[in-house]
Design an enzyme around this catalytic site. Structure first.
Site, PDB file in Angstrom:
ATOM      1  N   GLY A 154     -13.638  94.869  31.605  1.00  0.00           N
ATOM      2  CA  GLY A 154     -14.177  96.156  32.016  1.00  0.00           C
ATOM      3  C   GLY A 154     -15.650  96.182  31.675  1.00  0.00           C
ATOM      4  CB  ILE A 156     -16.970  97.120  26.503  1.00  0.00           C
ATOM      5  CG1 ILE A 156     -17.379  98.595  26.411  1.00  0.00           C
ATOM      6  CG2 ILE A 156     -17.239  96.412  25.171  1.00  0.00           C
ATOM      7  CD1 ILE A 156     -16.563  99.411  25.423  1.00  0.00           C
ATOM      8  CB  SER A 175      -9.528  90.999  33.035  1.00  0.00           C
ATOM      9  OG  SER A 175      -9.598  92.409  33.034  1.00  0.00           O
ATOM     10  NE  ARG A 176      -4.539  95.765  31.695  1.00  0.00           N
ATOM     11  CZ  ARG A 176      -4.349  97.032  31.332  1.00  0.00           C
ATOM     12  NH1 ARG A 176      -3.156  97.570  31.442  1.00  0.00           N
ATOM     13  NH2 ARG A 176      -5.356  97.750  30.878  1.00  0.00           N
ATOM     14  CB  THR A 177      -8.713  94.306  37.394  1.00  0.00           C
ATOM     15  OG1 THR A 177      -7.632  95.234  37.388  1.00  0.00           O
ATOM     16  CG2 THR A 177      -9.429  94.367  38.732  1.00  0.00           C
ATOM     17  NE  ARG A 235      -8.970 103.111  21.254  1.00  0.00           N
ATOM     18  CZ  ARG A 235     -10.258 103.174  21.532  1.00  0.00           C
ATOM     19  NH1 ARG A 235     -11.086 102.237  21.085  1.00  0.00           N
ATOM     20  NH2 ARG A 235     -10.754 104.154  22.249  1.00  0.00           N
ATOM     21  CD  GLU A 264     -10.252 105.886  13.688  1.00  0.00           C
ATOM     22  OE1 GLU A 264     -11.411 105.909  13.230  1.00  0.00           O
ATOM     23  OE2 GLU A 264      -9.920 105.161  14.648  1.00  0.00           O
ATOM     24  CG  HIS A 284     -13.357 103.052  14.961  1.00  0.00           C
ATOM     25  ND1 HIS A 284     -12.403 103.948  15.361  1.00  0.00           N
ATOM     26  CD2 HIS A 284     -13.869 102.535  16.122  1.00  0.00           C
ATOM     27  CE1 HIS A 284     -12.323 103.973  16.673  1.00  0.00           C
ATOM     28  NE2 HIS A 284     -13.210 103.123  17.163  1.00  0.00           N
TER      29      HIS A 284
END
Length: 310
Positions: A154, A156, A175-177, A235, A264, A284
């Site tokens: 994507g 990033i 990547s999925r795309t 994540r 977090e 983070h």
């Protein structure tokens, strides 16, 4: 409408006051808070009378949302939405919009910075010299010439690939795309297993969803080179974090860097990733720069202006 920003977002008071005047001129009320409070009761109290709420990555559960009967729109000052009960929002006609793109440069720069630290031991050597030490026999490694696997292309992931190519690294991606513009800059798309086997560094840039949760687990780690490095600025739960911890302790991979975790920060002092010197950890902060926060505010309140005109 009653617009409430439940946290400071890193915005100076002067900017908030200007926003308050801006919305007052449009016939709306604007309330803002200069602190960040993640307590559910406090959040519910702040949001209770709101038609529109601005929030970043504070967890927003159905328990809080159901105490906000007037809520119509959430302008989320964050890229991901996995901290919000989207099912509740959908069922109750609450529109949710994220702030895509604000932190692309910030996150990609930190990801590459983490790679450089893992290769050159910058933080460790800083501490060593402050304690009266010297280089000794330490030898670092260069990013140039390394094969870096970018998982997720994507915005990033693509920005990270551009930086890596500028350093002289070879970039492969899964990547999925698959994106033609990514192939055009010289990135080779490969199967995920192939990427893990070939890469000297694996960097994660995928959203958290059912399909990506635990994507990097015991099996995937076993495919990586023992000299390989893993970087996660996406994540926490896209990795099986205990599995990563074990791989580090057992030297099945050479090192890792994590900016995100299963919770977090602050982390428990006995957290597995903290038990090994092979893991660089940050609290983070990949998205958190002066420039990205200014861009985020423009996006978030721009979205509200568009919503009010609709």
């Amino acid at each position: 409408m009653n617009i409430v920003c439940v946290e400071s977002l890193g915005i100076p008071l002067k900017r908030f006051e200007a926003l308050k005047a801006h919305y007052a001129a449009m016939g709306h009320t604007f309330t803002y808070y200069m602190d960040r409070n993640e307590d559910s009761d406090v959040l519910a109290d702040r949001m209770r009378e709101a038609d529109i709420v601005v929030i970043s990555n504070i967890k927003l559960s159905a328990n809080v949302l159901q105490q906000c009967p007037n809520l119509k729109y959430l302008s989320v000052a964050f890229t991901g939405l996995d901290h919000i009960d989207l099912a509740y929002c959908k069922a109750h006609n609450i529109k949710v919009q994220n702030a895509a793109g604000y932190s692309t440069t910030a996150v990609s720069e930190l990801a590459v910075g983490m790679m450089l630290d893992l290769l050159r031991n910058i933080v460790t050597l800083n501490e060593k010299i402050r304690q009266g030490g010297s280089r000794g026999t330490f030898l670092g490694r260069e990013l140039r010439g390394k094969t870096v696997g970018v998982v997720g292309t994507g915005a990033i992931g693509t920005a990270t690939a551009h930086l890596l190519l500028a350093f002289g690294a070879k970039v492969v991606a899964w990547s999925r795309t698959e994106r033609p513009e990514v192939k055009a800059i010289g990135v080779e798309y490969v199967a995920l297993d192939d990427l893990l086997r070939r890469s000297d560094i694996v960097t994660l840039h995928i959203p958290l969803c059912d399909a990506t949760r635990g994507l990097i687990g015991e099996r995937e780690l076993s495919l990586m080179k023992p000299t390989a490095l893993l970087v996660n600025t996406a994540r926490g739960p896209v990795c099986d974090i205990p599995a990563v911890g074990r791989a580090l302790v057992e030297s099945r991979i050479a090192g890792a860097a994590f900016d995100v975790f299963e919770q977090e920060p602050p982390l428990p002092v006995d957290h597995l990733l903290l038990s090994t010197g092979r893991c660089l950890v940050t609290p983070h902060v990949a998205f958190a720069t002066e420039e990205s926060f200014a861009a985020r505010a423009n996006i978030v309140f721009g979205h509200i202006d568009e919503y009010l005109k609709s």
